[in-house]
Design a protein around this motif. Structure first.
Motif, mmCIF file in Angstrom:
data_model
loop_
_atom_site.group_PDB
_atom_site.id
_atom_site.type_symbol
_atom_site.label_atom_id
_atom_site.label_comp_id
_atom_site.label_asym_id
_atom_site.label_seq_id
_atom_site.Cartn_x
_atom_site.Cartn_y
_atom_site.Cartn_z
ATOM 1 N N CYS A 185 -9.705 60.371 42.479
ATOM 2 C CA CYS A 185 -8.359 60.018 42.002
ATOM 3 C C CYS A 185 -7.335 60.201 43.109
ATOM 4 N N LYS A 208 -7.819 57.505 45.845
ATOM 5 C CA LYS A 208 -7.230 56.223 45.461
ATOM 6 C C LYS A 208 -5.716 56.284 45.542
ATOM 7 N N VAL A 220 -18.563 48.617 41.060
ATOM 8 C CA VAL A 220 -17.835 49.509 40.161
ATOM 9 C C VAL A 220 -16.650 50.182 40.852
ATOM 10 N N GLY A 221 -16.844 50.688 42.062
ATOM 11 C CA GLY A 221 -15.754 51.353 42.778
ATOM 12 C C GLY A 221 -14.603 50.406 43.067
ATOM 13 N N THR A 222 -14.917 49.202 43.471
ATOM 14 C CA THR A 222 -13.896 48.199 43.757
ATOM 15 C C THR A 222 -13.117 47.841 42.494
ATOM 16 N N ASP A 273 -12.811 49.676 39.827
ATOM 17 C CA ASP A 273 -12.048 50.858 39.448
ATOM 18 C C ASP A 273 -10.737 50.926 40.226
ATOM 19 N N GLU A 274 -10.805 50.726 41.538
ATOM 20 C CA GLU A 274 -9.588 50.740 42.357
ATOM 21 C C GLU A 274 -8.634 49.627 41.933
ATOM 22 N N PHE A 321 -8.337 48.121 38.958
ATOM 23 C CA PHE A 321 -7.687 48.386 37.679
ATOM 24 C C PHE A 321 -6.742 49.579 37.737
ATOM 25 N N ASP A 322 -7.016 50.556 38.582
ATOM 26 C CA ASP A 322 -6.033 51.626 38.788
ATOM 27 C C ASP A 322 -4.748 51.048 39.371
ATOM 28 N N HIS A 376 -6.863 60.186 34.463
ATOM 29 C CA HIS A 376 -7.646 58.980 34.710
ATOM 30 C C HIS A 376 -8.172 58.488 33.364
ATOM 31 N N ALA A 434 -10.590 56.544 32.139
ATOM 32 C CA ALA A 434 -11.991 56.624 31.727
ATOM 33 C C ALA A 434 -12.368 58.058 31.401
ATOM 34 N N THR A 435 -11.917 59.001 32.213
ATOM 35 C CA THR A 435 -12.229 60.406 31.978
ATOM 36 C C THR A 435 -11.641 60.857 30.652
#
Length: 160
Positions: A16, A19, A36-38, A40-41, A43-44, A139, A141-142
């Motif tokens: 977190c 990012k 997934v990482g891409t 995630d970044e 959508f953040d 975050h 998802a968490t």
């Protein structure tokens, strides 16, 4: 890279905060097809713009329609009033890396360093777990997983 003012390597064990360093220090966020990482970044970044916590311009490079289904899902969320603005106001989509470079050239350099001060970073305890947050936002998802686990636990205990 031509025109690069500074190279900042964002490290650390906390994704977190890593990012957030990316979002705070960049002039734009350009997202190529990725995993997934891409995503995630991406959508953040979108969530930051949507909530007004960020002014980071975002561009996706939709090579061979890679992000077509994601864009359709965003449009559905707009249509169903789950997103309160047209998704095109949150991000720009191009088809080629060359178009992304041209888009980047048209963007203004962001001034003044981080958009969220380091004093806004902190931790919170939720169900005994220590979580990082920025301006009080956990975050998604968490928080979602923890809430689902808590709900399942409540259901189990109420059926005994």
């Amino acid at each position: 890279a031509a025109g690069l003012d500074e190279l900042i390597v964002v490290g650390g064990d906390d994704l977190c905060l890593r990012k957030q360093g990316l979002f705070d220090n960049g002039d734009v966020l350009v997202t190529l097809p990725g995993g997934v990482g891409t995503i995630d970044e991406l959508f953040d970044g979108i969530a930051g713009v949507h909530t007004g916590l960020s002014t980071l311009p975002i561009c996706i490079v939709n090579v061979n329609g890679y992000y077509d289904h994601m864009l359709a899902q965003l449009q559905r969320a707009v249509d169903e009033r789950l997103i309160r603005m047209p998704y095109a106001s949150l991000l720009h989509s191009v088809s080629t890396p060359a178009e992304a470079v041209e888009w980047c050239r048209r963007q203004k350099k962001r001034n003044g360093g981080p958009k969220v001060s380091s004093s806004a970073y902190g931790t919170a305890k939720l169900f005994g777990l220590e979580l990082n947050y920025v301006r009080g936002f956990l975050h998604g998802a968490t928080a979602g997983v923890l809430c689902a686990a808590a709900f399942a636990s409540i259901l189990r205990s109420s059926t005994k």
